[in-house]
Design a protein around this motif. Structure first.
Motif, PDB file in Angstrom:
ATOM      1  N   LEU A  38      -7.422  36.163  -4.446  1.00  0.00           N
ATOM      2  CA  LEU A  38      -6.603  37.297  -4.004  1.00  0.00           C
ATOM      3  C   LEU A  38      -5.892  38.036  -5.141  1.00  0.00           C
ATOM      4  CD1 LEU A  38      -5.035  35.411  -0.937  1.00  0.00           C
ATOM      5  CD2 LEU A  38      -7.046  36.880  -0.920  1.00  0.00           C
ATOM      6  N   ASN A 155      -0.907  32.656  -6.183  1.00  0.00           N
ATOM      7  CA  ASN A 155      -0.095  33.556  -5.348  1.00  0.00           C
ATOM      8  C   ASN A 155       1.287  32.998  -5.023  1.00  0.00           C
ATOM      9  OD1 ASN A 155      -2.016  35.835  -4.653  1.00  0.00           O
ATOM     10  ND2 ASN A 155      -3.252  34.027  -4.172  1.00  0.00           N
ATOM     11  N   PHE A 158       4.624  34.887  -4.918  1.00  0.00           N
ATOM     12  CA  PHE A 158       4.976  35.710  -3.749  1.00  0.00           C
ATOM     13  C   PHE A 158       5.609  34.782  -2.707  1.00  0.00           C
ATOM     14  CE2 PHE A 158       1.339  37.983  -5.713  1.00  0.00           C
ATOM     15  CZ  PHE A 158       2.081  39.048  -6.195  1.00  0.00           C
ATOM     16  N   ASP A 161       5.810  35.016   1.520  1.00  0.00           N
ATOM     17  CA  ASP A 161       4.795  34.893   2.557  1.00  0.00           C
ATOM     18  C   ASP A 161       4.659  33.527   3.250  1.00  0.00           C
ATOM     19  OD1 ASP A 161       4.149  37.590   2.140  1.00  0.00           O
ATOM     20  OD2 ASP A 161       2.939  37.046   0.406  1.00  0.00           O
ATOM     21  N   ARG A 180      -4.358  30.517   0.217  1.00  0.00           N
ATOM     22  CA  ARG A 180      -2.903  30.399   0.291  1.00  0.00           C
ATOM     23  C   ARG A 180      -2.424  29.329   1.267  1.00  0.00           C
ATOM     24  NH1 ARG A 180       0.676  35.639  -0.465  1.00  0.00           N
ATOM     25  NH2 ARG A 180       1.993  33.918  -1.129  1.00  0.00           N
ATOM     26  N   GLY A 217       5.296  38.339   4.706  1.00  0.00           N
ATOM     27  CA  GLY A 217       5.317  39.758   4.342  1.00  0.00           C
ATOM     28  C   GLY A 217       5.289  40.664   5.554  1.00  0.00           C
ATOM     29  N   ARG A 234      -3.275  40.002   7.911  1.00  0.00           N
ATOM     30  CA  ARG A 234      -2.848  38.609   7.747  1.00  0.00           C
ATOM     31  C   ARG A 234      -2.163  38.007   8.974  1.00  0.00           C
ATOM     32  NH1 ARG A 234      -2.541  37.534   2.182  1.00  0.00           N
ATOM     33  NH2 ARG A 234      -4.213  38.711   1.215  1.00  0.00           N
ATOM     34  N   ARG A 266      -7.034  45.643   2.443  1.00  0.00           N
ATOM     35  CA  ARG A 266      -6.457  44.910   1.316  1.00  0.00           C
ATOM     36  C   ARG A 266      -5.161  45.568   0.799  1.00  0.00           C
ATOM     37  NH1 ARG A 266      -5.256  40.858  -1.785  1.00  0.00           N
ATOM     38  NH2 ARG A 266      -5.360  41.178  -4.000  1.00  0.00           N
ATOM     39  N   MET A 269      -1.938  44.842   3.011  1.00  0.00           N
ATOM     40  CA  MET A 269      -2.156  43.515   3.619  1.00  0.00           C
ATOM     41  C   MET A 269      -1.022  43.049   4.537  1.00  0.00           C
ATOM     42  SD  MET A 269      -1.686  41.119   0.323  1.00  0.00           S
ATOM     43  CE  MET A 269      -1.888  42.400  -0.873  1.00  0.00           C
ATOM     44  N   HIS A 270       0.221  43.414   4.205  1.00  0.00           N
ATOM     45  CA  HIS A 270       1.366  43.034   5.051  1.00  0.00           C
ATOM     46  C   HIS A 270       2.189  44.277   5.390  1.00  0.00           C
ATOM     47  CE1 HIS A 270       0.974  39.182   2.573  1.00  0.00           C
ATOM     48  NE2 HIS A 270       0.824  38.750   3.796  1.00  0.00           N
ATOM     49  N   ASP A 272       5.221  44.708   4.865  1.00  0.00           N
ATOM     50  CA  ASP A 272       6.169  45.068   3.802  1.00  0.00           C
ATOM     51  C   ASP A 272       5.514  45.769   2.617  1.00  0.00           C
ATOM     52  OD1 ASP A 272       5.026  42.965   2.350  1.00  0.00           O
ATOM     53  OD2 ASP A 272       6.880  41.831   2.106  1.00  0.00           O
ATOM     54  N   THR A 273       4.185  45.898   2.619  1.00  0.00           N
ATOM     55  CA  THR A 273       3.540  46.696   1.564  1.00  0.00           C
ATOM     56  C   THR A 273       3.567  48.187   1.905  1.00  0.00           C
ATOM     57  OG1 THR A 273       1.314  46.515   2.505  1.00  0.00           O
ATOM     58  CG2 THR A 273       1.958  44.801   0.963  1.00  0.00           C
ATOM     59  N   GLY A 394      -0.919  41.027  -9.103  1.00  0.00           N
ATOM     60  CA  GLY A 394      -1.173  40.149  -7.946  1.00  0.00           C
ATOM     61  C   GLY A 394      -1.066  40.871  -6.622  1.00  0.00           C
ATOM     62  N   ARG A 395      -0.780  42.188  -6.662  1.00  0.00           N
ATOM     63  CA  ARG A 395      -0.674  43.028  -5.455  1.00  0.00           C
ATOM     64  C   ARG A 395       0.509  42.671  -4.580  1.00  0.00           C
ATOM     65  NH1 ARG A 395      -3.899  45.505  -7.577  1.00  0.00           N
ATOM     66  NH2 ARG A 395      -2.048  46.659  -7.957  1.00  0.00           N
ATOM     67  N   CYS A 400       7.921  41.008  -1.871  1.00  0.00           N
ATOM     68  CA  CYS A 400       6.942  39.911  -1.781  1.00  0.00           C
ATOM     69  C   CYS A 400       7.325  38.740  -2.689  1.00  0.00           C
ATOM     70  CB  CYS A 400       5.557  40.374  -2.209  1.00  0.00           C
ATOM     71  SG  CYS A 400       4.972  41.864  -1.433  1.00  0.00           S
TER      72      CYS A 400
HETATM   73  N1  CIR Z   1       4.246  40.266   1.124  1.00  0.00           N
HETATM   74  C1  CIR Z   1       3.241  40.610   0.347  1.00  0.00           C
HETATM   75  O1  CIR Z   1       2.655  41.668   0.491  1.00  0.00           O
HETATM   76  N2  CIR Z   1       2.840  39.727  -0.559  1.00  0.00           N
HETATM   77  C2  CIR Z   1       1.858  40.002  -1.559  1.00  0.00           C
HETATM   78  C3  CIR Z   1       0.810  38.944  -1.584  1.00  0.00           C
HETATM   79  C4  CIR Z   1      -0.238  39.218  -2.627  1.00  0.00           C
HETATM   80  C5  CIR Z   1      -1.274  38.130  -2.733  1.00  0.00           C
HETATM   81  N3  CIR Z   1      -2.157  38.365  -3.823  1.00  0.00           N
HETATM   82  C6  CIR Z   1      -2.075  38.003  -1.455  1.00  0.00           C
HETATM   83  O2  CIR Z   1      -3.128  38.643  -1.378  1.00  0.00           O
HETATM   84  O3  CIR Z   1      -1.696  37.271  -0.558  1.00  0.00           O
END
Ligand code: CIR
Length: 410
Positions: A38, A155, A158, A161, A180, A217, A234, A266, A269-270, A272-273, A394-395, A400
């Motif tokens: 990830l 990860n 972060f 999560d 994860r 997230g 997710r 992607r 993903m959450h 909060d992004t 790590g995005r 996060c």
């Molecule tokens: N709350 C979030 O958006 N967390 C970021 C998680 C990034 C991590 N690389 C993931 O893909 O799970």
């Protein structure tokens, strides 16, 4: 005695937060396994650590107590029986099913001090770490074919999560991605065995054995009475409903759970992004999560006729739905990238909407998202910027990378 976990909003003054300093797990990322683990690129360890230390110092300078996951876990394992059980469970969940390998790795891990052992588990165990005479299976001899016994957990920084604080309790999450899943086990041991948490009987609203996924997230505590949860790549609708049922049943404070559907991709993903709370009546939002005419799928879950059911009502306007559940007359949606199509997409990719509020109207953000940061300032928000070249690979952004444990009520 004050509660070790107390979170009744996204924006109340942050008192205690849990972080994880990026460690050798990041050095175990290789191009071949990036996607599965990830990541979109390989961070440079000394600089990601420097940036993370700057993040921690920024929070400390604002009066926030910073706890580190790796230390909390190590301090939770002082009882040898607990340590033994923890190692066994970690190896089982790392699919170490061959009895011979399992015993060898267990002995190897238990030879370290607690903190070194925890760091080693997080970093992943390479095959070449075991003496060659202990490697009896074909796959153990083939280092080039796959280098690890147990995968790295890059990860972990972060911390948002794997678990989420809601009121005085937690959801300890069954995470969607195999890369994860083991992460949420750490928090189970911390609340059960760390002196700061054990003995407080911390309620777990949903545990990691629940068979549908949810990730922190997506879990936003908007007020003491309202939790918003993203239905996302997710987090499943089933887990949201189960968590809502448990909150209504076991916790008399939460009255509404707002399920907000976001596109399953992607970059988003959450929840909060693409959406975070920055003040009592202000939120960041990425314009791309709204459909034609600004419409979205929003469901308000409330207590049903009996304990095992909820009533569900449907809304399409996020601004109106938020005003309704939070009893507000005005509500400001602050657009990522100031609404500019290119800036919004670029900055969302590097978490321009992912703010960490440390007090009402005060947020920590990545410095690289200068269009969104300027826009936040123009909307009256105080923005504290942190460095972001390596952390962003790590995005995930400041929200996060942080798990609030205690916030003041607002
Ligand atoms: N709350 C979030 O958006 N967390 C970021 C998680 C990034 C991590 N690389 C993931 O893909 O799970």
């Amino acid at each position: 005695m004050s509660k070790p976990i107390h979170v009744t909003s996204e924006i109340g003054k942050l008192k205690t937060v849990m972080l994880k300093r990026p460690g050798y797990e990041v050095e175990n990322l290789t191009p071949e396994y990036l996607e599965r683990l990830l990541f979109d690129d390989i961070p440079y360890l000394p600089i990601i650590q420097e940036e993370h230390d700057y993040f921690a110092k920024t929070l400390q300078d604002e009066g926030v107590e910073v706890l580190y996951l790796e230390n909390l876990v190590a301090e939770s394992l002082t009882n040898p029986e607990v340590k033994d059980e923890f190692v066994s469970r970690m190896l089982q969940e790392s699919n170490m099913t061959s009895p011979r390998t399992y015993e060898n790795l267990k002995e190897y891990l238990l030879s370290f001090s607690n903190l070194d052992m925890v760091n080693k588990i997080m970093a992943g165990i390479r095959k070449n770490e075991l003496d060659i005479e202990k490697r009896k299976h074909l796959y153990e001899l083939m280092e080039d074919h796959y280098p690890f016994y147990t995968d790295p957990m890059p990860n972990l920084y972060f911390t948002r999560d794997p678990a989420a604080a809601i009121g005085n309790g937690l959801s300890i999450n069954n995470m969607r991605e195999p890369a994860r899943r083991r992460e949420s086990m750490f928090m189970e041991y911390v609340i059960k065995h760390h002196p700061r948490f054990a003995g407080h009987d911390i309620p777990v609203w949903l545990d990691r054995n629940y068979n549908n996924p949810i990730e922190g997230g997506d879990e936003l505590v908007l007020s003491e009475e309202v939790v918003a949860i993203g239905v996302s790549a997710r987090t499943s609708a089933k887990a949201i409903e189960k968590l809502a049922i448990n909150l209504f049943k076991k916790q008399d404070k939460v009255k509404k759970v707002v399920a907000i559907e976001i596109p399953s991709c992607r970059a988003f993903m959450h929840l909060d992004t693409v959406f975070t709370m920055v003040d009592r009546n202000s939120f960041t939002i990425h314009p791309m999560i709204q459909g034609p005419g600004g419409k979205m799928n929003i469901y308000i879950l409330e207590k049903g006729q009996d304990e095992e059911h909820v009533t569900i009502s449907y809304r399409t306007d996020i601004q109106e739905a938020l005003k309704e559940v939070l009893n507000l007359t005005e509500l400001d949606l602050i657009l990522c990238g100031n609404g500019d199509e290119i800036a919004a997409a670029r900055e969302q990719w590097n978490d321009g909407s992912n703010t960490l509020a440390i007090a009402p109207g005060v947020v920590v953000t990545y410095d690289r998202n200068y269009v969104s940061n300027q826009c936040l300032r123009e909307h009256g928000i105080k923005v504290i910027e942190i460095k972001s070249s390596e952390l962003s690979r790590g995005r995930g952004g400041p929200r996060c990378m942080s798990m609030p444990l205690v916030r003041e009520d607002i």
